[in-house]
Design a protein around this motif. Sequence first.
Motif, PDB file in Angstrom:
ATOM      1  N   GLN A   1       0.827  -1.204   0.000  1.00  0.00           N
ATOM      2  CA  GLN A   1       0.000   0.000   0.000  1.00  0.00           C
ATOM      3  C   GLN A   1       0.862   1.255   0.000  1.00  0.00           C
ATOM      4  OE1 GLN A   1      -2.381  -0.833   3.444  1.00  0.00           O
ATOM      5  NE2 GLN A   1      -3.970  -1.878   2.266  1.00  0.00           N
ATOM      6  N   VAL A   2       1.975   1.241   0.711  1.00  0.00           N
ATOM      7  CA  VAL A   2       2.892   2.379   0.731  1.00  0.00           C
ATOM      8  C   VAL A   2       3.404   2.643  -0.681  1.00  0.00           C
ATOM      9  CG1 VAL A   2       5.175   3.156   1.513  1.00  0.00           C
ATOM     10  CG2 VAL A   2       3.578   2.158   3.151  1.00  0.00           C
ATOM     11  N   ALA A   3       3.871   1.590  -1.352  1.00  0.00           N
ATOM     12  CA  ALA A   3       4.378   1.745  -2.719  1.00  0.00           C
ATOM     13  C   ALA A   3       3.266   2.178  -3.660  1.00  0.00           C
ATOM     14  CB  ALA A   3       5.006   0.434  -3.202  1.00  0.00           C
ATOM     15  N   GLY A   4       2.112   1.563  -3.529  1.00  0.00           N
ATOM     16  CA  GLY A   4       0.981   1.900  -4.402  1.00  0.00           C
ATOM     17  C   GLY A   4       0.538   3.345  -4.234  1.00  0.00           C
ATOM     18  N   GLN A   5       0.497   3.836  -2.992  1.00  0.00           N
ATOM     19  CA  GLN A   5       0.094   5.218  -2.742  1.00  0.00           C
ATOM     20  C   GLN A   5       1.103   6.194  -3.327  1.00  0.00           C
ATOM     21  OE1 GLN A   5      -2.861   6.366  -1.232  1.00  0.00           O
ATOM     22  NE2 GLN A   5      -2.082   8.199  -2.214  1.00  0.00           N
ATOM     23  N   TRP A   6       2.392   5.887  -3.169  1.00  0.00           N
ATOM     24  CA  TRP A   6       3.438   6.763  -3.703  1.00  0.00           C
ATOM     25  C   TRP A   6       3.314   6.847  -5.225  1.00  0.00           C
ATOM     26  CZ3 TRP A   6       7.581   6.639  -7.023  1.00  0.00           C
ATOM     27  CH2 TRP A   6       8.498   7.694  -6.920  1.00  0.00           C
ATOM     28  N   ILE A   7       3.126   5.713  -5.881  1.00  0.00           N
ATOM     29  CA  ILE A   7       2.979   5.678  -7.338  1.00  0.00           C
ATOM     30  C   ILE A   7       1.711   6.411  -7.767  1.00  0.00           C
ATOM     31  CG2 ILE A   7       2.570   4.143  -9.311  1.00  0.00           C
ATOM     32  CD1 ILE A   7       4.496   2.139  -7.821  1.00  0.00           C
ATOM     33  N   ALA A   8       0.611   6.181  -7.062  1.00  0.00           N
ATOM     34  CA  ALA A   8      -0.659   6.846  -7.400  1.00  0.00           C
ATOM     35  C   ALA A   8      -0.532   8.366  -7.269  1.00  0.00           C
ATOM     36  CB  ALA A   8      -1.776   6.318  -6.503  1.00  0.00           C
ATOM     37  N   ASP A   9       0.167   8.831  -6.247  1.00  0.00           N
ATOM     38  CA  ASP A   9       0.357  10.275  -6.074  1.00  0.00           C
ATOM     39  C   ASP A   9       1.144  10.872  -7.233  1.00  0.00           C
ATOM     40  OD1 ASP A   9      -1.007  10.107  -3.684  1.00  0.00           O
ATOM     41  OD2 ASP A   9       0.793  10.245  -2.422  1.00  0.00           O
ATOM     42  N   ARG A  10       2.197  10.195  -7.688  1.00  0.00           N
ATOM     43  CA  ARG A  10       2.992  10.689  -8.827  1.00  0.00           C
ATOM     44  C   ARG A  10       2.143  10.693 -10.093  1.00  0.00           C
ATOM     45  NH1 ARG A  10       4.899  10.240  -4.732  1.00  0.00           N
ATOM     46  NH2 ARG A  10       4.675  12.414  -4.433  1.00  0.00           N
TER      47      ARG A  10
ATOM     48  N   SER B   1      -1.120  10.906 -10.352  1.00  0.00           N
ATOM     49  CA  SER B   1      -2.129  11.959 -10.257  1.00  0.00           C
ATOM     50  C   SER B   1      -1.524  13.323 -10.608  1.00  0.00           C
ATOM     51  CB  SER B   1      -2.706  11.979  -8.843  1.00  0.00           C
ATOM     52  OG  SER B   1      -3.600  13.034  -8.694  1.00  0.00           O
ATOM     53  N   LEU B   2      -0.351  13.591 -10.113  1.00  0.00           N
ATOM     54  CA  LEU B   2       0.331  14.858 -10.407  1.00  0.00           C
ATOM     55  C   LEU B   2       0.594  15.007 -11.902  1.00  0.00           C
ATOM     56  CD1 LEU B   2       1.823  17.399  -9.327  1.00  0.00           C
ATOM     57  CD2 LEU B   2       3.871  15.956  -9.179  1.00  0.00           C
ATOM     58  N   ILE B   3       1.094  13.960 -12.524  1.00  0.00           N
ATOM     59  CA  ILE B   3       1.385  14.000 -13.961  1.00  0.00           C
ATOM     60  C   ILE B   3       0.101  14.161 -14.766  1.00  0.00           C
ATOM     61  CG2 ILE B   3       2.214  12.593 -15.894  1.00  0.00           C
ATOM     62  CD1 ILE B   3       4.338  11.489 -13.892  1.00  0.00           C
ATOM     63  N   GLU B   4      -0.951  13.442 -14.377  1.00  0.00           N
ATOM     64  CA  GLU B   4      -2.221  13.556 -15.101  1.00  0.00           C
ATOM     65  C   GLU B   4      -2.789  14.965 -15.014  1.00  0.00           C
ATOM     66  OE1 GLU B   4      -4.553  10.368 -13.474  1.00  0.00           O
ATOM     67  OE2 GLU B   4      -3.621   8.890 -14.803  1.00  0.00           O
ATOM     68  N   ARG B   5      -2.678  15.615 -13.841  1.00  0.00           N
ATOM     69  CA  ARG B   5      -3.158  17.000 -13.707  1.00  0.00           C
ATOM     70  C   ARG B   5      -2.371  17.938 -14.612  1.00  0.00           C
ATOM     71  NH1 ARG B   5      -3.211  15.770  -8.131  1.00  0.00           N
ATOM     72  NH2 ARG B   5      -1.403  17.092  -7.804  1.00  0.00           N
ATOM     73  N   LYS B   6      -1.071  17.721 -14.722  1.00  0.00           N
ATOM     74  CA  LYS B   6      -0.250  18.567 -15.601  1.00  0.00           C
ATOM     75  C   LYS B   6      -0.656  18.374 -17.063  1.00  0.00           C
ATOM     76  CE  LYS B   6       3.744  19.096 -12.642  1.00  0.00           C
ATOM     77  NZ  LYS B   6       5.190  19.009 -12.515  1.00  0.00           N
ATOM     78  N   PHE B   7      -0.909  17.136 -17.458  1.00  0.00           N
ATOM     79  CA  PHE B   7      -1.357  16.882 -18.829  1.00  0.00           C
ATOM     80  C   PHE B   7      -2.740  17.485 -19.086  1.00  0.00           C
ATOM     81  CE2 PHE B   7       1.795  13.293 -19.242  1.00  0.00           C
ATOM     82  CZ  PHE B   7       2.506  13.882 -20.282  1.00  0.00           C
ATOM     83  N   ASP B   8      -3.614  17.429 -18.094  1.00  0.00           N
ATOM     84  CA  ASP B   8      -4.936  18.041 -18.237  1.00  0.00           C
ATOM     85  C   ASP B   8      -4.824  19.546 -18.439  1.00  0.00           C
ATOM     86  OD1 ASP B   8      -6.149  15.571 -17.967  1.00  0.00           O
ATOM     87  OD2 ASP B   8      -6.716  15.874 -15.851  1.00  0.00           O
ATOM     88  N   ARG B   9      -3.933  20.200 -17.686  1.00  0.00           N
ATOM     89  CA  ARG B   9      -3.740  21.643 -17.849  1.00  0.00           C
ATOM     90  C   ARG B   9      -3.150  21.960 -19.223  1.00  0.00           C
ATOM     91  NH1 ARG B   9      -1.822  21.610 -12.239  1.00  0.00           N
ATOM     92  NH2 ARG B   9       0.288  21.735 -13.027  1.00  0.00           N
ATOM     93  N   LEU B  10      -2.209  21.133 -19.674  1.00  0.00           N
ATOM     94  CA  LEU B  10      -1.622  21.335 -20.996  1.00  0.00           C
ATOM     95  C   LEU B  10      -2.673  21.159 -22.077  1.00  0.00           C
ATOM     96  CD1 LEU B  10       0.803  21.785 -22.860  1.00  0.00           C
ATOM     97  CD2 LEU B  10       1.262  19.326 -22.701  1.00  0.00           C
ATOM     98  N   GLU B  11      -3.516  20.139 -21.951  1.00  0.00           N
ATOM     99  CA  GLU B  11      -4.583  19.901 -22.920  1.00  0.00           C
ATOM    100  C   GLU B  11      -5.544  21.091 -22.972  1.00  0.00           C
ATOM    101  OE1 GLU B  11      -7.588  16.271 -24.030  1.00  0.00           O
ATOM    102  OE2 GLU B  11      -7.366  16.777 -21.911  1.00  0.00           O
ATOM    103  N   ALA B  12      -5.905  21.623 -21.812  1.00  0.00           N
ATOM    104  CA  ALA B  12      -6.808  22.778 -21.771  1.00  0.00           C
ATOM    105  C   ALA B  12      -6.159  23.998 -22.419  1.00  0.00           C
ATOM    106  CB  ALA B  12      -7.198  23.088 -20.333  1.00  0.00           C
ATOM    107  N   LEU B  13      -4.893  24.179 -22.172  1.00  0.00           N
ATOM    108  CA  LEU B  13      -4.166  25.307 -22.760  1.00  0.00           C
ATOM    109  C   LEU B  13      -4.104  25.173 -24.279  1.00  0.00           C
ATOM    110  CD1 LEU B  13      -2.454  27.863 -22.257  1.00  0.00           C
ATOM    111  CD2 LEU B  13      -0.464  26.361 -22.125  1.00  0.00           C
TER     112      LEU B  13
END
Length: 125
Positions: free
Chosen positions: A89-98, A100-112
């Motif tokens: 779960q520790v490893a999974g949470q760390w990976i999920a957090d990374r 999520s961050l990358i997906e948000r950046k791609f979403d902002r780039l797509e909107a731009l």
Amino acid sequence: MGLPRPILKSVPNQSDIDRVFHALGDPTRRAIVEKLGHGPCSVSALAQPLGISLAAVVQHLQVLEESGLVATEKVGRVRSCRLDAKGLQVAGQWIADRRSLIERKFDRLEALLAEPTTPPSGKKP
């Protein structure tokens, strides 16, 4: 009445994350985790296909236990090992957090990139 309070996730601390990834950084320990993914087994059953001594397997198991990836239990003369979800779960949470961050950046780039561009006034495109 104020804004709803955010639900706080249990965030693993950096030393927990470091221990898990250190443990998984060794190919022998990854092989042990893979084997235990099929179900619990004894230390001697883990050692046999690895071609290493029981003492070496025990040392690897200590690292895996300290990271929360494996739990062991001694019944009589046999030490049985199983996967422990805590470390995964520790490893999974760390990976999920990374992720999520990358997906948000791609979403902002797509909107731009989707925003219409207008040429400066008075100039033809």
